[in-house]
Design a protein around this motif. Structure first.
Motif: not given
Length: 435
Positions: A205-209, A294-297, A308-309, A338-340
């Motif tokens: 994972c490289v980033a979160t939205i 991937v990115l996380l949201g 990914m969610k 990770a969403l922290h």
């Protein structure tokens, strides 16, 4: 006898009329003479004024050492405070408290913005130095206090404070976006992936939205569109946050009631990620298969091969989906951890630049640019290693309204067909790591 009396009366009447006529002529001559003299004085004053203006212009043109100092934009006491106290007596902690950055970063910022903010002195007015213009604007962004207070503090007009804020925000976006708010390179992608794995336990994972809501005053048109899920009026921004807690992409200026999925789908981030722009070529290997990063949201976004969610949690007997497996629950816990990253980054952003944590009374034509400028300044301060005080965060957490939470996206029509298979790969990874 009677004829003489009539003749005498006639003579008296004629004498009176002649004297009255002469008096009227004399009065008219006096008025005409006074008017001529008034016009002569007025013309002399006008010529003298033109002569003084011409001499001042000549003096300014030849750059004489004896400068004509008319009243500048500042008053003497406040100018003394800026030049003597701030520029010479401010300690490092003072720079950090008032401008939210170190002295070195402040002057670095001034040098970067000088091409857009520098103004020319004239013979009639001394332009504000770039350093003072930047200080006025940063004070406003950091504290969100009224223009009147900043005006008194710096000895400038309220309109000047407003103009400084507007000009600096536009200059930051124009000159610093290419440095501090740009798509990541391959090495940055790899570094961010390592950070998410080492610090948050989420691989590949490289980033979160995430979303940011900035409170605003009631707009003149379509005010109901700006009501967010929490019920207050706001402008919503979409941000992509790296493993370092810095912003890679920011989309601002959307009404607070806009669906986050719609913002994402119409953003450049969607197009870039869907085309593989956030992953090197060829893609790295994950669980024995080539897979793009991937990115996380959050649950309000659609499931994509690159986004990914969490699995939807079962709520009540009327829930349309089955209970989650242990693998899925583990995936949700790791993703929530990770969403922290974006939550912490946005909290630091609002704490450092409190114009984003309190109700912003600027117009809707300024707020989006201000949000972008604050995100760029956040990245700049983080990159330069400027200290962040914990009490800023405490103040914001206690004073601001909680950020709204968005509803889960119920429809799966926007989900990508192979996204579920990729999400299962992560479930398998976490199960292997857990055993």
């Amino acid at each position: 006898m009677e004829e003489e009396e009539q003749l005498r009366s006639l003579m008296f009447l004629m004498t009176y009329m002649l004297l009255k006529r002469r008096r009227d002529i004399n009065d008219a001559n006096i008025q005409r003479r006074n008017e001529i003299q008034r016009r002569i004085r007025h013309r002399q004053y006008f010529f003298q004024r033109q002569r003084r203006m011409l001499m001042m212009m000549i003096a300014g043109g030849i750059r004489s050492n004896a400068r004509i100092r008319t009243r500048p934009w500042t008053t003497t006491p406040s100018t003394d405070w800026w030049e003597r106290v701030v520029m010479t007596e401010f300690q490092p902690s003072d720079w950090l408290d008032k401008f939210r950055m170190s002295r070195e970063t402040f002057f670095y910022l001034c040098d970067k913005l000088r091409p857009r903010l520098a103004r020319q002195d004239t013979s009639f007015r001394l332009a504000l130095p770039v350093e003072k213009r930047v200080a006025v604007a940063l004070w406003r962004l950091a504290s969100n206090i009224e223009y009147r207070t900043i005006s008194t503090l710096f000895g400038v007009g309220k309109s000047t404070v407003c103009r400084c804020v507007r000009d600096m925000c536009h200059a930051i976006v124009a000159l610093l976006s290419s440095i501090y708010l740009r798509p990541p390179g391959e090495q940055e992608l790899e570094d961010s992936a390592q950070l998410f794995l080492s610090q948050w336990g989420f691989p590949h994972c490289v980033a979160t939205i995430a979303t940011l809501h900035t409170a605003i005053i009631t707009p003149s048109n379509n005010a109901s569109d700006y009501a967010n899920p929490a019920g207050w009026l706001s402008v919503m921004s979409q941000v992509a946050v790296s493993g370092r807690g810095q912003f890679w992409d920011v989309c601002a200026s959307f009404p607070g009631g806009t669906d986050p999925a719609d913002i994402l789908q119409n953003s450049s981030l969607w197009a870039t990620a869907a085309e593989g722009g956030l992953s090197p070529a060829p893609p790295p290997t994950f669980m024995g298969k080539p897979l793009r990063y991937v990115l996380l949201g959050e649950a309000c976004y659609p499931l994509q091969s690159w986004l990914m969610k969490a699995y939807p949690e079962e709520k009540g007997r009327t829930a349309s989906h089955v209970a989650l497996t242990e693998q899925q629950q583990l995936f949700n816990r790791r993703l929530a951890r990770a969403l922290h990253v974006p939550q912490e980054a946005l909290l630091r952003l609002r704490a450092r630049w409190q114009c984003l944590s309190k109700r912003n009374d600027c117009g809707l034509d300024v707020v989006p640019t201000m949000i972008l400028a604050c995100c760029i300044l956040h990245n700049m301060c983080e990159s330069h290693g400027d200290a962040f005080k914990a009490e800023w965060q405490v103040e914001v957490a206690e004073a601001e309204s909680p950020q709204p939470s968005h509803k889960r996206l119920l429809s799966t029509s926007m989900d990508q067909s192979n996204a579920e298979e990729i999400r299962r790969l992560f479930c398998d990874y976490f199960e292997d790591q857990n055993n």
